[in-house]
Scaffold this active site. Sequence first.
Site, short mmCIF file in Angstrom:
data_model
loop_
_atom_site.label_atom_id
_atom_site.label_comp_id
_atom_site.label_asym_id
_atom_site.label_seq_id
_atom_site.Cartn_x
_atom_site.Cartn_y
_atom_site.Cartn_z
CE1 TYR A 131 41.45 32.80 29.29
CE2 TYR A 131 40.95 30.80 30.53
CZ TYR A 131 41.50 32.06 30.47
OH TYR A 131 42.10 32.60 31.58
CD GLU B 221 35.22 40.48 38.95
OE1 GLU B 221 34.28 39.99 38.29
OE2 GLU B 221 35.31 40.37 40.20
CD GLN C 101 48.56 29.57 35.75
OE1 GLN C 101 47.87 29.65 36.76
NE2 GLN C 101 48.08 29.85 34.54
CG HIS D 233 43.48 29.71 37.87
ND1 HIS D 233 42.17 30.03 37.56
CD2 HIS D 233 44.20 30.04 36.78
CE1 HIS D 233 42.12 30.52 36.32
NE2 HIS D 233 43.36 30.53 35.84
CE1 TYR E 153 33.80 42.14 47.05
CE2 TYR E 153 34.06 40.32 48.60
CZ TYR E 153 33.93 41.67 48.35
OH TYR E 153 33.92 42.56 49.40
#
Length: 416
Positions: free
Chosen positions: A306, A285, A122, A189, A295
């Site tokens: 998962y 979200e 990623q 991430h 949050y």
Amino acid sequence: MRNLLLTTALAVVLAACGGTDGAAQPAAQSAPGGEPWETRPANAPSQTPAFPGQTRAPEVSADVAYEVVTVAEGLDKPWAIAFLPDGRMLVTEKPGRLRIVTQEGQLSDPVAGLPEMDARDQGGLLDVVLDPDFAQNKLIYWSYAEPRENGTNSTAVARGQLVEDGASARVADVQVIFQQNPAMDSTKHYGNRLVFDREGHLLIALGERSIMAGRVQAQDMNSALGKVVRINRDGSIPADNPFVGQDGVRPEIFASGVRNVQAAALHPTTGQLWEIEHGARGGDELNIIEAGKNYGWPTITYGLEYSGQPIGEGLTAKAGLEQPAYYWDPVIGPSGMIFYQGDLFPAWKDSLFVGALRDKQLVRLTLDGDRVVGEERLLTDVNARIREVEQGPDGAIYVATDSAEGKILKLVPKAN
């Protein structure tokens, strides 16, 4: 969105999707006013929204006739678009290349001068934005996965002056103005989206690096993982950041408890940062970010691991932690977002558009203040992962498709 005071018991995940008791649990409560677009079973069917309309908004079509035009193709996993004043685009490619793309679809050679990147999985070259004073200083800012010591890496932000010399371009006087600390041994991430606020500060939405050692740091205020940070354009810390001067708290932190933010934009009226982050198995979200607020990730969340197991204690709400304004279960895989403000599509004005990687669609949300009251799915026949969404100076909506043969497409009114 301000923390909601809940008087009911906190919902706990009782069964994974398809588990023994799953069929007996009610589906997530949808918004009033019509049938929701989303009819697939929720991954966490026992979870209950904190308020009506927090998920599964009714399907609301604006009945806009549009067509899709291919602007450019042959891009390798395009990640972000930033429009130059003359209508050309800066486009990042995840493997580490920055290109200038004309409206006629011509791709420049890679812009020279970018720093080394870790493009595994990623990672790579992520977002790009122009300085608010770009017309005068030619500065651009980009985020990327930066190799660090001992095989680790982190999200970093650099800036440099865009210099064009005929057919070639480079960035000069490159400065790394932000490094997410601590660095981690992970390839996932990174986040990331870059947004300038109305005062000219740079907001950086960051991921928590996925691995458990990083995930827990979303609640650690001495870590930049799982945070939205706010810095000055030169990388220094604004004096009015919410935690400046507090012991054990990183002064760049603006908000905490986020997971993997890949969509962010300022609300055109309020100037607040809205962000959308990837959930796990359920729980994408939409959050309205306020200075100093938490949050919740991973203490509270909608969705499951998962593996199908509960995340942490399986809580969806807890005192002192903010609720999302909206969430999706199943997930859409959000990436890129805009508040549409153009005149080309009057019926879409003030809608929130979100790219969907997993669902391979462009999602349009109808808003009433800070509430989502309708959902529409567009580009359903394109069958492409939508990585980026931008409004062009011509009022068209531009999207980047996420593949090794990626394209820049634009939505324009359908000809009569």
